[in-house]
Write a protein that holds these residues in place. Structure first.
Motif, PDB file in Angstrom:
ATOM      1  N   ILE A 158       0.839  -1.207   0.000  1.00  0.00           N
ATOM      2  CA  ILE A 158       0.000   0.000   0.000  1.00  0.00           C
ATOM      3  C   ILE A 158       0.870   1.252   0.000  1.00  0.00           C
ATOM      4  CG2 ILE A 158      -1.678   1.317   1.358  1.00  0.00           C
ATOM      5  CD1 ILE A 158      -2.845  -1.432   2.197  1.00  0.00           C
ATOM      6  N   LYS A 159       1.943   1.236   0.766  1.00  0.00           N
ATOM      7  CA  LYS A 159       2.862   2.385   0.804  1.00  0.00           C
ATOM      8  C   LYS A 159       3.480   2.640  -0.571  1.00  0.00           C
ATOM      9  CE  LYS A 159       7.182   3.824   2.910  1.00  0.00           C
ATOM     10  NZ  LYS A 159       8.310   3.413   3.727  1.00  0.00           N
ATOM     11  N   ASN A 160       3.892   1.573  -1.257  1.00  0.00           N
ATOM     12  CA  ASN A 160       4.496   1.727  -2.587  1.00  0.00           C
ATOM     13  C   ASN A 160       3.475   2.186  -3.623  1.00  0.00           C
ATOM     14  OD1 ASN A 160       7.079   1.106  -1.772  1.00  0.00           O
ATOM     15  ND2 ASN A 160       6.868  -1.058  -2.218  1.00  0.00           N
ATOM     16  N   ILE A 161       2.233   1.707  -3.528  1.00  0.00           N
ATOM     17  CA  ILE A 161       1.196   2.165  -4.459  1.00  0.00           C
ATOM     18  C   ILE A 161       0.966   3.662  -4.280  1.00  0.00           C
ATOM     19  CG2 ILE A 161      -1.265   2.028  -5.021  1.00  0.00           C
ATOM     20  CD1 ILE A 161      -1.105  -0.961  -4.408  1.00  0.00           C
ATOM     21  N   LEU A 189      -0.821   3.654  -9.067  1.00  0.00           N
ATOM     22  CA  LEU A 189      -1.332   2.326  -9.398  1.00  0.00           C
ATOM     23  C   LEU A 189      -0.775   1.807 -10.722  1.00  0.00           C
ATOM     24  CD1 LEU A 189      -3.195   0.141  -8.341  1.00  0.00           C
ATOM     25  CD2 LEU A 189      -5.050   1.180  -9.657  1.00  0.00           C
ATOM     26  N   LYS A 190      -0.655   2.693 -11.711  1.00  0.00           N
ATOM     27  CA  LYS A 190      -0.161   2.269 -13.029  1.00  0.00           C
ATOM     28  C   LYS A 190       1.286   1.785 -12.946  1.00  0.00           C
ATOM     29  CE  LYS A 190       0.409   3.946 -17.738  1.00  0.00           C
ATOM     30  NZ  LYS A 190       0.279   5.088 -18.640  1.00  0.00           N
ATOM     31  N   GLN A 191       2.163   2.552 -12.287  1.00  0.00           N
ATOM     32  CA  GLN A 191       3.564   2.164 -12.157  1.00  0.00           C
ATOM     33  C   GLN A 191       3.703   0.917 -11.262  1.00  0.00           C
ATOM     34  OE1 GLN A 191       6.167   3.334 -13.823  1.00  0.00           O
ATOM     35  NE2 GLN A 191       7.529   1.886 -12.819  1.00  0.00           N
ATOM     36  N   TRP A 192       2.883   0.813 -10.233  1.00  0.00           N
ATOM     37  CA  TRP A 192       2.916  -0.361  -9.360  1.00  0.00           C
ATOM     38  C   TRP A 192       2.572  -1.609 -10.155  1.00  0.00           C
ATOM     39  CZ3 TRP A 192      -1.095  -3.721  -8.094  1.00  0.00           C
ATOM     40  CH2 TRP A 192      -0.795  -4.669  -7.121  1.00  0.00           C
ATOM     41  N   ALA A 248       9.727   1.429  -4.830  1.00  0.00           N
ATOM     42  CA  ALA A 248       9.643   2.884  -4.908  1.00  0.00           C
ATOM     43  C   ALA A 248      11.002   3.433  -4.514  1.00  0.00           C
ATOM     44  CB  ALA A 248       8.565   3.422  -3.977  1.00  0.00           C
ATOM     45  N   GLY A 249      11.523   4.346  -5.297  1.00  0.00           N
ATOM     46  CA  GLY A 249      12.825   4.933  -5.005  1.00  0.00           C
ATOM     47  C   GLY A 249      13.090   6.110  -5.921  1.00  0.00           C
ATOM     48  N   ARG A 250      14.297   6.653  -5.812  1.00  0.00           N
ATOM     49  CA  ARG A 250      14.632   7.820  -6.634  1.00  0.00           C
ATOM     50  C   ARG A 250      15.308   7.373  -7.924  1.00  0.00           C
ATOM     51  NH1 ARG A 250      19.941  10.210  -6.663  1.00  0.00           N
ATOM     52  NH2 ARG A 250      21.366   8.898  -5.478  1.00  0.00           N
TER      53      ARG A 250
END
Length: 142
Positions: free
Chosen positions: A7-10, A15-18, A30-32
């Protein structure tokens, strides 16, 4: 992967990138964005050590759908695997000009139509039998 991490990453990437990450790399990340190479691949780093398993804080997002590991250039490969601390975009050693004798990087093409196939210029030691058929009705000459 826990539900809270998912949920944190979404929330962080959308949602599309997840969904794309789950399809291609099988994990929600998720990162830079650290940089991009000449082949269009994007390289990421997660700076929070509590979010990732040790050794999985750096990853690559390939520019092509049909990808393999040889598409990462050697400079980025060394950064991905922790051999270099700084990414090639920030490392002063990598930033120095490339020597003129060094060829540009190409991915491994083995198993594709563009793979190298050597051509032999030596004649074969054994010649294959090439039968010659006589027309019917002619006798064999002694």
């Amino acid at each position: 992967m826990s539900l809270a991490r998912t949920i944190k990453n979404i929330r962080q990437v959308g949602l599309k990138q997840w969904f794309r990450d789950m399809t291609y790399i099988g994990d929600a990340k998720a990162g830079r964005l650290v940089g991009q190479d000449a082949m269009g691949n994007k390289y990421y780093e997660n700076l929070n050590p509590h979010d990732e398993v040790p050794g999985r804080g750096r990853w690559i997002e390939y520019s092509q759908d049909d990808f393999n590991a040889s598409q990462a250039t050697p400079e980025w490969h060394s950064w991905l695997h922790g051999i270099r601390h700084l990414p090639p975009t920030e490392d002063p050693i990598v930033q120095q000009s490339r020597p003129p004798w060094l060829a540009s990087y190409k991915e491994n093409l083995t198993g594709t139509r563009a793979a190298y196939k050597p051509y032999s210029t030596t004649p074969p030691k054994l010649q294959a039998w090439d039968p010659v058929a006589r027309p019917r009705g002619q006798e064999a000459k002694p």
